[in-house]
Each structure stands twice: as structure tokens, then as C-alpha cells.
Design a protein around this motif. Structure first.
Motif, PDB file in Angstrom:
ATOM      1  N   UNK A 192      -6.743  -1.134  -3.257  1.00 28.56           N
ATOM      2  CA  UNK A 192      -6.283   0.255  -3.284  1.00 28.56           C
ATOM      3  C   UNK A 192      -4.860   0.316  -3.844  1.00 28.56           C
ATOM      4  N   UNK A 193      -4.040  -0.662  -3.459  1.00 25.58           N
ATOM      5  CA  UNK A 193      -2.667  -0.705  -3.974  1.00 25.58           C
ATOM      6  C   UNK A 193      -2.684  -0.807  -5.496  1.00 25.58           C
ATOM      7  N   UNK A 225      -8.747   8.792  -7.008  1.00 27.74           N
ATOM      8  CA  UNK A 225      -8.531   7.349  -7.176  1.00 27.74           C
ATOM      9  C   UNK A 225      -9.715   6.543  -6.662  1.00 27.74           C
ATOM     10  N   UNK A 226     -10.519   7.137  -5.791  1.00 29.10           N
ATOM     11  CA  UNK A 226     -11.627   6.387  -5.186  1.00 29.10           C
ATOM     12  C   UNK A 226     -12.632   5.890  -6.225  1.00 29.10           C
ATOM     13  N   UNK A 227     -12.676   6.530  -7.374  1.00 28.59           N
ATOM     14  CA  UNK A 227     -13.667   6.118  -8.368  1.00 28.59           C
ATOM     15  C   UNK A 227     -13.446   4.690  -8.850  1.00 28.59           C
ATOM     16  N   UNK A 270       0.822  -1.213   0.000  1.00 32.37           N
ATOM     17  CA  UNK A 270       0.000   0.000   0.000  1.00 32.37           C
ATOM     18  C   UNK A 270       0.858   1.266   0.000  1.00 32.37           C
ATOM     19  N   UNK A 271       1.883   1.336   0.853  1.00 31.55           N
ATOM     20  CA  UNK A 271       2.677   2.570   0.939  1.00 31.55           C
ATOM     21  C   UNK A 271       3.319   2.909  -0.396  1.00 31.55           C
ATOM     22  N   UNK A 313      -7.847   9.475  -1.077  1.00 31.99           N
ATOM     23  CA  UNK A 313      -8.332   8.768  -2.269  1.00 31.99           C
ATOM     24  C   UNK A 313      -9.358   9.618  -3.003  1.00 31.99           C
ATOM     25  N   UNK A 314     -10.120  10.405  -2.238  1.00 33.95           N
ATOM     26  CA  UNK A 314     -11.106  11.279  -2.862  1.00 33.95           C
ATOM     27  C   UNK A 314     -10.404  12.452  -3.552  1.00 33.95           C
ATOM     28  N   UNK A 315      -9.486  13.111  -2.854  1.00 37.11           N
ATOM     29  CA  UNK A 315      -8.854  14.301  -3.445  1.00 37.11           C
ATOM     30  C   UNK A 315      -7.968  13.926  -4.640  1.00 37.11           C
ATOM     31  N   UNK A 316      -7.489  12.678  -4.666  1.00 40.63           N
ATOM     32  CA  UNK A 316      -6.660  12.245  -5.798  1.00 40.63           C
ATOM     33  C   UNK A 316      -7.504  11.603  -6.886  1.00 40.63           C
TER      34      UNK A 316
END
Ligand SMILES: Nc1nc2c(ncn2[C@@H]2O[C@H](COP(=O)(O)OP(=O)(O)O)[C@@H](O)[C@H]2O)c(=O)[nH]1
Ligand SMILES: [Mg+2]
Lengths: 531, 205
Positions: free
Chosen positions: A292-293, A150-152, A18-19, A145-148
């Protein structure tokens, strides 16, 4: 086609945990030249989600009880806080391959003798998470994840009830009781006597603003005392309620301090309702953190980074004109100005946890009730077995709790009609046995006629909790700490991602630009086709 | 009038196949009617493109995903395949090697995508026939697709020949599978992040 060794990479990232993957996401709009590698042929490193076939071979690679595969003895090396002084060589070159990690041990797999007849499906029908962490809705991970944007690409599911196993009253015997976490819960809980209800309400009210000037004096002097004592002494909570509150902290040693415990319960309670009624945490569909990774890595690829799996890498030389020379498994030499990896060697001061992942041929439906009107159907339930609550005849009393995360097939981790149970406890000499008992107790308590089809047991430790940074001239080697052993995602690891991001970005690192991106999506047309 | 944009069912279509097959060129030609003979780096920054399409009198919103270069070392993630309704597998008709790799790509698609997802084979760079560049015959492509249970056509992103056809035919197949199309509206069990939690998040209206 550009080749791998044509020019100097701005950074080489080793491992797709993840990191590292969040770092890839953070760098995905940076125009840096990035090579992202993993020694395994799957994404996610120690946080991967594995098919049964992958789980079998993963277990095979981590059967050893002897954890070090290196020449040096274990002692001294693992604290690993060395700073290179030699101009041309790192004192302890980082182990770059998750495959040689010493973080896991004693892994073994058990399969029901008639597993297929009992319903075990094909290997790819399963996706077993090595690190099944829940993510509180308040976590900075979600806001990043929202501001980037990526959450979509990730589908998030609700984590539902927290249950505690134990005796609520003589009439019911030992059962699973839902942990009351709101005023409504407390009032409607029939098993709690009126006097205890008042005590519990008082506590819940206190936690909501425990950090205020008004409430601080109540606990500050006891900040480092065990929370369990504080609950009984100050709030007069009975044993059952104390266990319930402790369970909310997901403490693995049962000894969480007042300070840490209150912070965790506060996070839990204030997370409820943030994204909808009835849940405090979410879980990414298809294997949790691993998903997420993968989305982070995809964002890296979309941004132009090069991805290679199944490619172990080793350090050849550091310092030559400020570059780091690496050798890939296919004998290609590459050079980079920074190298990002994660620590693969366990710290001698690390606790060790034992995990049991079990596939059950029953949906365990009763654990996934909808908690509030309009709430989504939960896909994850949490069951805590407080210290000393499990039946164990011969052994000394077990003084650590056991936690079970029960995942429905909605997680995509198993076929419908089945479920996956993830049990975790601090390692004791009997933990493999204790986790089996906990699993059997769980199945009995939900009165499920389910059989266990497949089990994966392993033990996990962690590295030092700090990132390691070694610089030589303009070249930097950065090592993330290994994943935390906690059952809920810990925001602290996000700070190390930002640290690494600053190293790669150098002067281009603008604090407020970290993980702040616009959607990439482009509506590609004015002239829609209709036929 | 067509229904408003937000209410259209969303279909996820993937492009896969070996590097250089012409996937990104097909995406850009179909969605933006552009073709750049030089650039392969032009695809950097493209996650997916959106295009509206109607078949059988009903409009759909296609989200067409490109591989983002992750096909180069065969490192497409399992998450790329999640929720895909259709997968378009592309090879280059002027390259035997690219055609020979299609079996592996079909295997990978079957392994990772929803078992109901529609697979479709495309032979690209059809314009190269005119300069004697064909290395894989139409019949070979057609026979292979049939063996895989997939539809097939040949296209040229350069000349626009047939570029709409794979998308129309994939969607046509998808909409005939009710169990597949049922997933075109987001699941009630997943959480909508746009609904709450982050007031700073700009609304997508
Ligand atoms: N002549 C011709 N060249 C094409 C066509 N489609 C793509 N190309 C070229 O083939 C190369 C690879 O195409 P690209 O779309 O980047 O392939 P990808 O790796 O599959 O995305 C580029 O140089 C394109 O310009 C086509 O239809 N005709
Ligand atoms: Mg491309």
C-alpha cells in the motif's frame, strides 16, 4: 530538467512508511511541489517487505541491544514533546532517517545449515514483511483506498481462520481449535459442551450491539477492568472460550480492557462478510502494508512529486524567512516550507514486542481451509497461543500470549510449497526462546513435516503516540508517530495523515475532498487497432 | 463483432528506461495519436492508458503503464512490476548514454517482473536520423536485444513510424505463453472490492 534546489518545495516528506505514503497519495492531486525521500534504498521504511538479502542487511543494521546512536542519553529525550522556543533552531531536530531509528533492536538471522538443499530459493523469491498487520474489512483504510482509487493497484487476499491453541477436551489433548465467530460456527463446533454454547451465543449477541443504550449498562462500570475477568464473571465463559474470545482481540499483553476488547471484537464480528463470505480481514498481496505504501508513492509520482531513495537528509537551518533548509546526502541544499517525517526514537513508556519471521518448507495447507460457501481461499491464518498454554519446563510461567500469522505462498511472500510464519509477543527476557517454542509447537500441531529454513528475530518499540508539530513563522515540521505495534491495522493513524495533509494544504484543505479522487485511467482511443 | 469490453483479457504492459528516452511520447502517440515536442511535464497525471488491440484474431485490452518520473532517480517500486505481462524497454537512438544504461534496465526488469514476462527493446526518436542525430546503430540495438533474448525495433513518436509495432509484437509473444496469459483474468483468490462493502462506490458499468 528542473533541479532539486531551483525553488522552494511546498513540502519535503521523509520516509516511505505507510503514513508518509498515504500522505503522498492524499496530496497527489494537489499541484503542490513535493519531494519525497527515503534514506533506505527500498520503499516502506519500518513497514517494508524485504527480500532475504535486504533482510540480512537490515538485521545487521539493527543487531544492537544498545538502542541509541545519539550523543544525548536516552532518558528524557524520548518523550520528545518539546516545543521549539529558540527562533532559529529546533530544540530536538527530528531524526529524519529511518536508518538511524532506535525503534528496532537485537535483530539476528538464522539460516538452516542446508537451507538451499532443503528448498530455500533465491533471495528475491521472498518478501518478508516487517509489520505484517491484517486489515479489518471495516477499516477506514480500505474505504480511503477505494475513494482515492488506489485500491485498483493492490491485490487483497482474505484472512481466514483464527485458531486458538489449547486443551479443548481430554480426548483430543492440546490442539488448534477454530475460534467460533458466528452462530453457525457455534452450533457446529463439536468440542464445545451445550452449556458453554449457550453462554457463547449470549456473548456474541451482546457484542454485536454492545454500545447501544440497552447493553451499555452491562459493561460501562467495568470499562477499564480486564476483559478476561468480565468474560468469566458476567458471561460465565469457561477457560477455553475465554481464551478464544481474548485471542480475537489480538491483545499482546493479555490484559486488554473491557472497553477496548469489546470494541475490537465488535470490529472483528461486524467485519465478517463485508466483502464476501467467510472472512473479516484482508491482507495485501506481496508483503502487506508495504504494498500500500508503494502504491501511495506511485500515486504521488503520477501527481508530479519527485522520488528519491537511498538519500539521507538532515536539517541545516530552520526559520530563515519561513523556510526550512535541508541538506541531502549528496550535499545538495534544498528548501521547503514544510517538512514531514516520522518519529524515529522510541518512547520510554513504549512496550516492546518481539517478532520472529520464519520460512517453512511446507505449505501448512490444513490452516487455509475455505470457511464458507463461495468464500475465497484464505492466504493468512491466525493462531493464538494463550497466556500459559505453551510448554515451557524451566522458566517461570509465561503470562503473555503469542500470536502466529501464517502466510501461504499465495501472499507472494515465498515460493509455492512453502509458507512464512510471523510470530509476535510482548518482549520478555526469554522471548527469543519462547517464540522458537511457539513455532515448533505450531508445526507439531498442524502435523507438518516442514523444516524451518530461515529465521529473522527482532524487537520493536514505538515512539510517542502523538504527532509532533513544530512551527516557526510559516514553516512547519510535522512528525508522524512510528507505526503501531498492533497486529491489526489501527484506524487512528489515518487521523494523523489527515492532520499532516491539512498542514501541507493550508487554506486549500477542504475536509470532504480528503482522499476523494476520480479514476485517472483514460481510454485512449476511438480507433482500435486490429490486425 | 468484437466481444464486449469487460470480457476482454487485460494485459499489463510497462514502459521503462532512462528519463528522456521517449517513453511518455510513445505512450501518447500510440494511445492518443498525439505528439508534443516541447513538453515533458505533459506526462504528469498519467497513470496508465488503455488501448484495445487484436492479434491472431483475438482482442485484448492493454493497460500500458508509464513510469511517472520514478525512473529519474531509479526509484521505480517493486509494486510497479506486479502482474506485468510485458515490459517495453526504451532508449533514445540519439543518445549513447541512454543505450548504455539498458543493461541495468534489463537487469531490473528481470529482477522484479514475473520471470515469464515478455521483454522488448525499443530504440526511439528514429526521425533524428534524418538530421544526422543517430548515435546508436540499428545493428547495435538489434545485437543487444538478441543477447538479452528480446525482440527489437526502432520507432519515431514524432513521425508515427513503427509506433504500433512494439505493442503488436509484445502482445503476440505474450499470447503464445499460456502460463502468462492465465493471469490475465483476475485471480480467484483476490478480493473484488467493486463487489461489495462500499455502496457509495459508483459501479463501473
Ligand atoms: N524528435 C523526437 N523527439 C522525441 C521523440 N519522442 C520523444 N521525443 C522528445 O524527447 C523528450 C523526452 O521524451 P519523453 O517522452 O518525455 O521521455 P520519457 O522521459 O522517457 O518519458 C521530449 O522532449 C520529447 O518531445 C521522437 O520520436 N522524436
Ligand atoms: Mg515520462
Amino acid at each position: 530538467m528542473e533541479s532539486l534546489n531551483a525553488e522552494t518545495w511546498d513540502t519535503v516528506i521523509c520516509g516511505t512508511g505507510l503514513s508518509q505514503s498515504l500522505l503522498a497519495l492524499a496530496l497527489s492531486r494537489s499541484k503542490k511541489r513535493i519531494l519525497h525521500l527515503d534514506a533506505n534504498d527500498f520503499y516502506g521504511e519500518h513497514e517494508a517487505a524485504l527480500s532475504l538479502q535486504e533482510a540480512d542487511s537490515w538485521a545487521h543494521a539493527h543487531t544492537g541491544g544498545d538502542v541509541l546512536h545519539h550523543d544525548e542519553p536516552a532518558s528524557g529525550k524520548n518523550t520528545n514533546e518539546n516545543v521549539a522556543s529558540d527562533k532559529n533552531k529546533l530544540l530536538t531536530p527530528p531524526v529524519l532517517s529511518g536508518k538511524e531509528s532506535t525503534l528496532f533492536r537485537n535483530a539476528h538471522v538464522w539460516k538452516h545449515p542446508n537451507a538451499e538443499a532443503q528448498g530455500l530459493s533465491f533471495p528475491r523469491a521472498y518478501s518478508l514483511a516487517l509489520a505484517p498487520q491484517i486489515i479489518h474489512t471495516k477499516s477506514k483504510l480500505l474505504s480511503q483506498l477505494v475513494s482515492s482509487k488506489a485500491y485498483r493497484q493492490v491485490e487483497f487476499l482474505a484472512v481466514g481462520s483464527f485458531y486458538v491453541y489449547g486443551t479443548t477436551d481430554a480426548a483430543h489433548g492440546t490442539t488448534l481449535a477454530r475460534i467460533p465467530s458466528s452462530r453457525e460456527d457455534v452450533f457446529s463446533a463439536q468440542s464445545i459442551p451445550a452449556r458453554s454454547k449457550r453462554a457463547l451465543m449470549k456473548f456474541l449477541k451482546f457484542v454485536i450491539d454492545y454500545d447501544s443504550d440497552e447493553q451499555k449498562p452491562i459493561w460501562q462500570e467495568k470499562a477499564d477492568n480486564p476483559l478476561s475477568e468480565f468474560l468469566v464473571e458476567h458471561f460465565k465463559l469457561d477457560e477455553h472460550l475465554r481464551d478464544s474470545i481474548l485471542a480475537m482481540t489480538l491483545t499482546l499483553d493479555g490484559k486488554v480492557t473491557v472497553k477496548d476488547g469489546l470494541a475490537t471484537i465488535h470490529r472483528h464480528l461486524t467485519s465478517i462478510g463485508l466483502f464476501g463470505p467467510g472472512f473479516c480481514a484482508v491482507y495485501p498481496k506481496w508483503g502487506g502494508i508495504s504494498e500500500i505504501a508503494q502504491v501511495g508513492c506511485r500515486a504521488g509520482a503520477v501527481g508530479g512529486s519527485t522520488y528519491m531513495l537511498d538519500t539521507p537528509v538532515s536539517i541545516d537551518e530552520v526559520g530563515h524567512g519561513g523556510d526550512i533548509w535541508l541538506k541531502l546526502s549528496n550535499d545538495i541544499s534544498i528548501r521547503t516550507t514544510s517538512l514531514i517525517s516520522s518519529q524515529q526514537t522510541y518512547s520510554t513508556t513504549s512496550p516492546t514486542i518481539s517478532r520472529l519471521v520464519a520460512i517453512i518448507n511446507s505449505p501448512l495447507q490444513s490452516l487455509f481451509e475455505i470457511l464458507a460457501e463461495g468464500a475465497p481461499t484464505p492466504a493468512v491464518a491466525v493462531v493464538a497461543f494463550p497466556s500459559g498454554s505453551l510448554p515451557n519446563n524451566s522458566q517461570p510461567r509465561l503470562d503473555v500470549p503469542v500470536y502466529a500469522f501464517v502466510h501461504s505462498s499465495e501472499t507472494g511472500e515465498c515460493p509455492s510449497g512453502q509458507s512464512v510464519v510471523y510470530l509476535t509477543m510482548q518482549t520478555t527476557p526469554q522471548s527469543s526462546h519462547v517464540l522458537d517454542i511457539a513455532l515448533a509447537t505450531l508445526l507439531q500441531a498442524v502435523a507438518a513435516d516442514g523444516d524451518v529454513l530461515y529465521k529473522l528475530y527482532y524487537e520493536q518499540a514505538n515512539s510517542s503516540r502523538h504527532s509532533l508539530v513544530t512551527s516557526q513563522g510559516s514553516a512547519t515540521v510535522f512528525e508522524f508517530p512510528s507505526p503501531s505495534l498492533g497486529l491489526a491495522f489501527d484506524d487512528e493513524s489515518l487521523d494523523t495523515v489527515k492532520e499532516a495533509w491539512k498542514i501541507v494544504m493550508k487554506d486549500d484543505a477542504l475536509d470532504n475532498a480528503f482522499m476523494q479522487f476520480e479514476d485517472r485511467e483514460g481510454m485512449g482511443d476511438d480507433d482500435d487497432d486490429y490486425d | 463483432m468484437a466481444p464486449s469490453e469487460d470480457s476482454l483479457p487485460v494485459l499489463k504492459i510497462l514502459l521503462i528506461g532512462p528519463s528522456g528516452a521517449g517513453k511518455s511520447a510513445l505512450l501518447l502517440r500510440y494511445c492518443e495519436d498525439q505528439f508534443d515536442p516541447e513538453s515533458t511535464t505533459a506526462t504528469i497525471g498519467i497513470d496508465f492508458k488503455t488501448k484495445k488491440l487484436a492479434v491472431r484474431g483475438k482482442a485484448y485490452k492493454l493497460n500500458i503503464f508509464d513510469t511517472a518520473g520514478q525512473e529519474r532517480f531509479r526509484t521505480l517500486s517493486t509494486s510497479y512490476y506486479r502482474g506485468a505481462h510485458g515490459v517495453i524497454l526504451v532508449y533514445d537512438i540519439s543518445s549513447k548514454k541512454s543505450f548504455a544504461s539498458m543493461e541495468k534496465w534489463f537487469d531490473e526488469a528481470r529482477l522484479n517482473a514475473n520471470p515469464d514476462a515478455v521483454l522488448y527493446l525499443v530504440g526511439s526518436k528514429l526521425d533524428k536520423v534524418a538530421v544526422g542525430g543517430r548515435a546508436v546503430s540499428f545493428e547495435q540495438g538489434k545485437a543487444f536485444a538478441e543477447a538479452q533474448g528480446a525482440e527489437f525495433c526502432e520507432i519515431s513518436s514524432k513521425t508515427r513510424e513503427n509506433v504500433k509495432r512494439p505493442f503488436v509484437e509484445v502482445v503476440d509473444k505474450i499470447v503464445q505463453k499460456p502460463q502468462l496469459i492465465a493471469g490475465a483474468t483476475p485471480g480467484s483468490k483476490s478480493i473484488d472490492f467493486d463487489m461489495g462493502g462500499f455502496p457509495s462506490n459508483p459501479c463501473s458499468c
